[in-house]
Design a protein around this motif. Structure first.
Motif, PDB file in Angstrom:
ATOM      1  N   THR A  76       0.843  -1.200   0.000  1.00 48.14           N
ATOM      2  CA  THR A  76       0.000   0.000   0.000  1.00 48.14           C
ATOM      3  C   THR A  76       0.878   1.250   0.000  1.00 48.14           C
ATOM      4  OG1 THR A  76      -1.582  -1.271   1.282  1.00 48.14           O
ATOM      5  CG2 THR A  76      -2.006   1.076   1.124  1.00 48.14           C
ATOM      6  N   LEU A  77       1.927   1.197   0.818  1.00 47.30           N
ATOM      7  CA  LEU A  77       2.850   2.329   0.908  1.00 47.30           C
ATOM      8  C   LEU A  77       3.547   2.571  -0.433  1.00 47.30           C
ATOM      9  CD1 LEU A  77       3.435   3.946   3.522  1.00 47.30           C
ATOM     10  CD2 LEU A  77       5.636   2.780   3.602  1.00 47.30           C
ATOM     11  N   ILE A  78       4.003   1.478  -1.035  1.00 46.07           N
ATOM     12  CA  ILE A  78       4.691   1.599  -2.340  1.00 46.07           C
ATOM     13  C   ILE A  78       3.737   2.204  -3.373  1.00 46.07           C
ATOM     14  CG2 ILE A  78       5.718   0.282  -4.262  1.00 46.07           C
ATOM     15  CD1 ILE A  78       6.695  -1.740  -2.145  1.00 46.07           C
ATOM     16  N   LEU A  79       2.489   1.738  -3.339  1.00 43.68           N
ATOM     17  CA  LEU A  79       1.520   2.225  -4.334  1.00 43.68           C
ATOM     18  C   LEU A  79       1.110   3.668  -4.090  1.00 43.68           C
ATOM     19  CD1 LEU A  79      -0.587  -1.014  -4.729  1.00 43.68           C
ATOM     20  CD2 LEU A  79       0.691   0.113  -6.531  1.00 43.68           C
ATOM     21  N   GLN A  80       1.174   4.083  -2.829  1.00 47.86           N
ATOM     22  CA  GLN A  80       0.882   5.499  -2.555  1.00 47.86           C
ATOM     23  C   GLN A  80       1.964   6.379  -3.166  1.00 47.86           C
ATOM     24  OE1 GLN A  80       0.429   5.621   1.671  1.00 47.86           O
ATOM     25  NE2 GLN A  80      -1.731   5.053   1.591  1.00 47.86           N
ATOM     26  N   GLU A  81       3.208   5.896  -3.068  1.00 47.63           N
ATOM     27  CA  GLU A  81       4.318   6.668  -3.637  1.00 47.63           C
ATOM     28  C   GLU A  81       4.360   6.567  -5.159  1.00 47.63           C
ATOM     29  OE1 GLU A  81       7.739   5.137  -1.628  1.00 47.63           O
ATOM     30  OE2 GLU A  81       7.145   6.020   0.285  1.00 47.63           O
ATOM     31  N   ASN A  82       4.041   5.379  -5.654  1.00 45.63           N
ATOM     32  CA  ASN A  82       4.091   5.168  -7.103  1.00 45.63           C
ATOM     33  C   ASN A  82       2.866   4.359  -7.568  1.00 45.63           C
ATOM     34  OD1 ASN A  82       4.754   4.743  -9.739  1.00 45.63           O
ATOM     35  ND2 ASN A  82       6.430   3.316  -9.328  1.00 45.63           N
TER      36      ASN A  82
ATOM     37  N   GLY B 134       0.917  -3.581  -7.419  1.00 45.68           N
ATOM     38  CA  GLY B 134      -0.545  -3.696  -7.486  1.00 45.68           C
ATOM     39  C   GLY B 134      -0.966  -5.149  -7.585  1.00 45.68           C
ATOM     40  N   GLU B 135      -0.265  -5.880  -8.421  1.00 51.84           N
ATOM     41  CA  GLU B 135      -0.580  -7.302  -8.604  1.00 51.84           C
ATOM     42  C   GLU B 135      -0.309  -8.095  -7.325  1.00 51.84           C
ATOM     43  OE1 GLU B 135       1.782  -9.139 -11.722  1.00 51.84           O
ATOM     44  OE2 GLU B 135       1.407 -11.050 -10.743  1.00 51.84           O
ATOM     45  N   MET B 136       0.813  -7.769  -6.675  1.00 51.23           N
ATOM     46  CA  MET B 136       1.169  -8.475  -5.441  1.00 51.23           C
ATOM     47  C   MET B 136       0.188  -8.147  -4.309  1.00 51.23           C
ATOM     48  SD  MET B 136       3.762 -10.465  -5.765  1.00 51.23           S
ATOM     49  CE  MET B 136       3.262 -10.964  -7.362  1.00 51.23           C
ATOM     50  N   LEU B 137      -0.247  -6.894  -4.290  1.00 54.19           N
ATOM     51  CA  LEU B 137      -1.239  -6.506  -3.267  1.00 54.19           C
ATOM     52  C   LEU B 137      -2.526  -7.297  -3.477  1.00 54.19           C
ATOM     53  CD1 LEU B 137      -2.235  -4.649  -0.973  1.00 54.19           C
ATOM     54  CD2 LEU B 137      -2.871  -2.975  -2.695  1.00 54.19           C
ATOM     55  N   ASP B 138      -2.915  -7.392  -4.722  1.00 59.08           N
ATOM     56  CA  ASP B 138      -4.120  -8.150  -5.073  1.00 59.08           C
ATOM     57  C   ASP B 138      -3.975  -9.602  -4.618  1.00 59.08           C
ATOM     58  OD1 ASP B 138      -6.597  -8.221  -7.032  1.00 59.08           O
ATOM     59  OD2 ASP B 138      -5.406  -9.997  -7.415  1.00 59.08           O
TER      60      ASP B 138
END
Lengths: 258, 248
Positions: B215-221, B228-232
């Motif tokens: 989530t943190l990585i996706l907030q930054e990028n 996104g795929e790994m979060l899913d």
């Protein structure tokens, strides 16, 4: 009257030794009987049909499945207290053991350690909530091992068309051959995934280790591999007929030449 | 079992209507086929949503009163139309249409040039997108649906959902399912033995930590498709873990 102190002390010491010896024997017997009563054994066997499939769902405990050269399925299990109910079913060649279903609604249920021997060419589908899963000498169509939480998966001498190993925290070790057009999937949340396969294997690969970025392809590395930023490796080894999908969220992935 | 057979049985599988043999075949297929597993998940999410949704939330509170209000609005509009004097001349629809197509030579030439420019741009984009996907191996495209350049372009114009919007929507669905299974687990976990409870909690913490990281990585990028795929996939694992333990 003359007191023989030497004899007196001597006999007293030997008495003490005898008493101590008896006490230790009694203690040993008690502890042994305690251990024996803490574990209950379950055993059952079935004649094997042509296509055997083992479908085993455990709650906690180790499951070991071994292939053998006999037309027979032999199930043995050691049940810790409080002993679980086991009601295996033989559904036209599929041996179904579901400890979750058989013990649904029961509070505490002790671990069950299984040893199942099945013909080499059987399919194996085993899962547990917690505990290790070991499969060896299987050449059936499918080998699937799934641990919901913690435990290691060891697949030795496996040659199956579809292999799937998935756990939460724990290692995965696969040592086997790859069949042409086979599908191989290994997934872990945290642990090491080690895959030992023959050098001449050919497969398409997607290996992902986003946290550690530690994906070691060893002698399978070649120019067609795309490493990107290190989190994922995509590529092809040989003519790429089989497919390998390996995902380790917080651990390492290593390919080892067999 | 192939994908088609599996997809036919998924609905019955989720309803527990299959016999043990079919059920095990579906389970086996789902374990090796990501596409069908995803479909099954989607079905399960919809099913859960429908189960969660109480009839009071779907049916309007007072349907009769609502119909009365709608009737009143329609009647008042009809009365207003009847009272309005017809001052504006009515133009035949054919006239308007034919006038729209009466273009001067310069207008026609510009229109043709714009069409030619757009089509060549689109062709370049499609070719680039195709060559990029073949370069990155078709196998990767099978395992994940990476949005193409065309999709990204259309997303920027708001014609289709952007990958970020799709991802957010999916996360919402997953969170709803997780919430549902979480409630079921919470009701049962007191019955488990300590070892199992501790192992479950450790794994759940591990998953939650991983989710936080992505989530943190996706907030930054937000463009980081791999995260996104790994979060899913991690949220799916969490959902699976909860679902499996809700049976105990």
């Amino acid at each position: 009257m003359k007191l023989d102190l030497h004899n007196l002390f001597g006999s007293s010491a030997s008495k003490k030794t005898t008493v101590l010896l008896w006490l230790s024997v009694v203690f040993f017997m008690l502890s042994f009987s305690g251990a024996a009563s803490a574990q209950k054994k379950f055993a059952r066997s079935y004649p094997a049909t042509k296509n055997v499939r083992l479908q085993l769902t455990n709650r906690t405990g180790t499951v070991t499945v071994e292939g053998w050269d006999r037309p027979e399925v032999a199930i043995s299990a050691y049940l810790e207290k409080p002993a679980a109910n086991i009601e295996p079913q033989n559904l036209s060649g599929t041996i179904v053991i579901n400890l979750v279903k058989d013990n649904q609604g029961r509070g505490e249920v002790g671990a069950v350690n299984f040893l199942v021997r099945i013909p080499y060419h059987s399919s194996v589908d085993i899962e547990t909530k917690m505990g290790n899963l070991n499969v060896s000498n299987i050449q059936g169509n499918l080998v699937r091992a799934h641990i919901s939480t913690e435990g290691s998966i060891t697949l030795l001498n496996v040659l199956a068309n579809a292999v799937s190993a998935e756990n939460g925290i724990g290692d995965i070790f696969f040592d086997g051959e790859i069949s042409r057009d086979g599908n191989y999937r290994f997934t872990s949340m945290r642990g090491n995934i080690n895959l030992r396969i023959p050098y001449e294997s050919s497969f398409k690969l997607v290996a992902t280790a986003p946290s550690s970025r530690n994906i070691s392809l060893g002698s399978f590395s070649n120019g067609s591999m795309s490493f990107g930023d290190g989190r994922r490796v995509i590529g092809r080894v040989g003519d790429g007929s089989a497919t390998f999908t390996v995902t380790n969220q917080r651990g390492n992935i290593a390919f080892i030449r067999r | 079992m192939n994908c088609e057979q599996c997809q036919e049985l998924i609905s019955a599988f989720l309803d527990n209507d299959l016999d043990d043999k079919d059920s095990s075949s579906v389970q086996t297929h789902l374990s090796i086929c990501a596409e069908c597993a995803k479909l099954c998940e989607d079905f399960a999410s919809i099913l859960n949503f429908c189960l969660e949704e109480s009839p009071a939330e779907i049916i309007p509170p007072n349907s009769q009163a609502l119909w009365c209000r709608i009737n009143n609005v329609i009647e008042s509009e009809i009365k207003q139309d009847a009272a309005r004097p017809e001052t504006l001349p009515v133009e035949a629809p054919g006239n308007w249409f034919s006038r729209m197509w009466q273009l001067s030579l310069s207008q026609f030439a510009s229109a043709m040039m714009v069409i030619a420019l757009l089509s060549s741009l689109l062709t370049i984009v499609v070719i680039k997108s195709y060559s990029a996907s073949t370069f990155n191996e078709d196998f990767a495209a099978q395992t994940e649906h990476a949005p193409g350049v065309v999709e990204k372009l259309l997303g920027k114009f708001g014609l289709v959902d952007t990958p970020q919007q799709i991802r957010l929507r999916r996360i919402e669905q997953q969170q709803a399912a997780i919430e549902y299974w979480n409630q079921r687990v919470a009701a049962r976990r007191t019955q488990w033995d300590n070892n199992l409870r501790e192992a479950f909690d450790r794994n759940l913490n591990e998953i939650d930590r991983t989710v936080s990281e992505y989530t943190l990585i996706l907030q930054e990028n937000p463009q980081d498709d791999l995260s996104g795929e790994m979060l899913d996939s991690t949220l799916t694992e969490k959902m699976e873990l909860l679902r499996e333990f809700s049976d105990l």
